[in-house]
Write an enzyme that holds these catalytic residues in place. Structure first.
Site, PDB file in Angstrom:
ATOM      1  N   CYS A   3     -10.626  55.353  -8.578  1.00  0.00           N
ATOM      2  CA  CYS A   3     -10.317  54.435  -7.484  1.00  0.00           C
ATOM      3  C   CYS A   3      -9.672  55.192  -6.336  1.00  0.00           C
ATOM      4  O   CYS A   3      -8.706  55.925  -6.540  1.00  0.00           O
ATOM      5  CB  CYS A   3      -9.396  53.323  -7.949  1.00  0.00           C
ATOM      6  SG  CYS A   3      -9.449  51.909  -6.864  1.00  0.00           S
TER       7      CYS A   3
ATOM      8  N   ARG B 240      -2.186  54.070  -7.464  1.00  0.00           N
ATOM      9  CA  ARG B 240      -2.062  52.984  -8.441  1.00  0.00           C
ATOM     10  C   ARG B 240      -1.424  53.547  -9.711  1.00  0.00           C
ATOM     11  O   ARG B 240      -2.107  53.865 -10.675  1.00  0.00           O
ATOM     12  CB  ARG B 240      -3.441  52.400  -8.776  1.00  0.00           C
ATOM     13  CG  ARG B 240      -4.104  51.622  -7.656  1.00  0.00           C
ATOM     14  CD  ARG B 240      -5.396  51.021  -8.153  1.00  0.00           C
ATOM     15  NE  ARG B 240      -5.991  50.106  -7.197  1.00  0.00           N
ATOM     16  CZ  ARG B 240      -7.024  49.317  -7.467  1.00  0.00           C
ATOM     17  NH1 ARG B 240      -7.575  49.336  -8.667  1.00  0.00           N
ATOM     18  NH2 ARG B 240      -7.525  48.508  -6.560  1.00  0.00           N
TER      19      ARG B 240
END
Length: 427
Positions: free
Chosen positions: A123, A128
């Protein structure tokens, strides 16, 4: 490499089936690790991420079989059975392509007493971190070790005791991992400030169908009473609220009217409100949601937020739609940094979007024009498709592997609605 070619300016009209939710399916699949009995998931979308997760489950010795594999079918039925786990390690070559792989950590730990998972990739949307996953598992009694790019979780002899954890910020993935670990713990666990997304409810409902004891489903305070074992179940994956919202934006930007078959309005109230604020007609109908845009689009001001707020996964698609609104819209991204990578590509098509930090101002323009654009992540790629549907001339969208991660047979569905769109092999 494949690309999509869109010849814009066609008004979308008709009905389209909404697929099973990707974000739910990727959480339901690892539940099969929690039992030695078969778990059957219906309405599973045909997506690259689902195929990748199936390979990961096979790595652990989980048998998988698929029905509904005809080319003309939307959705599939997959049965998984983890009779005996042959490995507790999720290797780098499988995990690096898909962040959701971290969701095997909790259930594998609960079932086998240990789990080793490569730190995830897959991603480009900002940072994250998985620290909340690890802290929640530690609160349930796990010992966590980080070394050589892997995280290893170990349960005490006799299994996880359970515990209490309060999330400092809402985290969907960490809530999911903690839930799957807690259902087989020896005692009671409580999760405070837990995520409330419909996909979390879907996970809880499957776990309950397998014999788990969970209180507070749909709220931010979950109580889990651990049980000795879970059994198999057959479960229908919820409809994809992000896919439904994406097609709603596509209908709106083309001045069209579309029936979203299978969509549930109660799962996407913030998206529905944003569309209504923009002048789009949205109403629940038997079997789905009806969307129609027969007047000018209005500007809106909106901030992303954890559920029940406006989903960050809908920000790019709404932004594309608002490029043709009469006035200036303000969007603020509060969940992830670096989630405006689609803005330069939209501007290449004639949009007027300015960004400063986490805020984007979208100045509506009279028209968009086709261009060659490049997808940077899953939802950004859909925003380019939406813009291309309304643009004058031809739009070519490159890097389709992003789209294939999250939209089942996109060009077929849009063709059903009258779009002129095709996938061709790249140079």
């Amino acid at each position: 490499m494949d690309k999509i070619i869109i010849r814009g300016g066609k008004r979308l009209s008709g009905a389209v089936p909404v697929s099973g939710a990707k974000n739910s399916a990727l959480t339901l699949l690892p539940c099969a690790l929690l039992t030695d009995e078969p778990v059957t998931l219906r309405n599973l979308p045909r997506l690259a991420d689902i195929d990748g997760f199936q390979h990961l489950m096979n790595q652990f010795g989980v048998s998988t079989s698929i029905a509904g594999a005809r080319p003309e079918d939307f959705g599939r039925v997959m049965t998984l059975q983890a009779t005996r786990l042959t490995s507790t390690v999720a290797p780098y070559d499988l995990v690096r392509k898909m962040r959701a792989s971290i969701l095997v950590l909790g259930p594998m730990l609960a079932r086998a007493g240990e789990a080793t998972v490569s730190l995830p990739g897959g991603c480009a949307i900002g940072n994250r971190p998985i620290d909340l996953h690890l802290k929640a598992l530690e609160a349930l009694g796990a010992q966590i070790e980080l070394a050589a790019g892997y995280v290893r979780a170990i349960a005490p002899d006799g299994g996880l005791p359970g515990g209490r954890y309060s999330f400092p910020v809402v985290s969907v993935g960490a809530t999911e991992n903690a839930l799957m670990a807690a259902v087989l713990a020896k005692g009671k666990s409580t999760l405070h400030n837990a995520a409330r997304e419909p996909e979390i409810v879907d996970l809880c409902n499957l776990l309950v169908a397998m014999g788990a004891q969970i209180e507070g489903i749909g709220t931010s305070d979950l109580t889990i009473h651990g049980v000795d074992r879970l059994h198999g179940a057959t479960y229908m994956v919820m409809p994809d609220r992000i896919e439904a919202g994406s097609y709603a934006c596509a209908a709106a930007i083309t001045g069209g009217e579309v029936m979203l078959n299978g969509a549930r309005i109660e799962d996407m109230e913030a998206t529905v409100q944003a569309l209504r604020d923009a002048g789009v007609h949205v109403e629940p109908r038997k079997g789905g949601i009806y969307v129609a845009a027969d007047g000018p689009l209005k500007p809106v001001t909106i901030s992303t937020a954890p559920y029940p707020g406006f989903a960050t996964d809908m920000q790019a698609q709404l932004m594309a739609m608002l490029c043709l609104a009469h006035g200036s819209s303000v969007l603020t991204e509060t969940i992830f940094e670096n989630r405006y990578m689609h803005v330069p590509e939209l501007n290449r098509m004639g949009a007027r979007i300015e960004t400063k930090g986490r805020t984007a101002v979208v100045h509506g323009v009279e028209k968009l024009t086709g261009a060659e654009v490049m997808a940077t992540d899953l939802r950004a790629s859909m925003s380019l498709v939406i813009a291309g549907l309304a643009a004058e001339g031809e739009t070519q969208v490159h890097r389709l592997y992003h789209l294939d991660r999250g939209y089942e047979r996109l060009e077929e569905k849009l063709s059903l609605l009258g779009a002129e769109i095709e996938r061709v092999g790249g140079d």
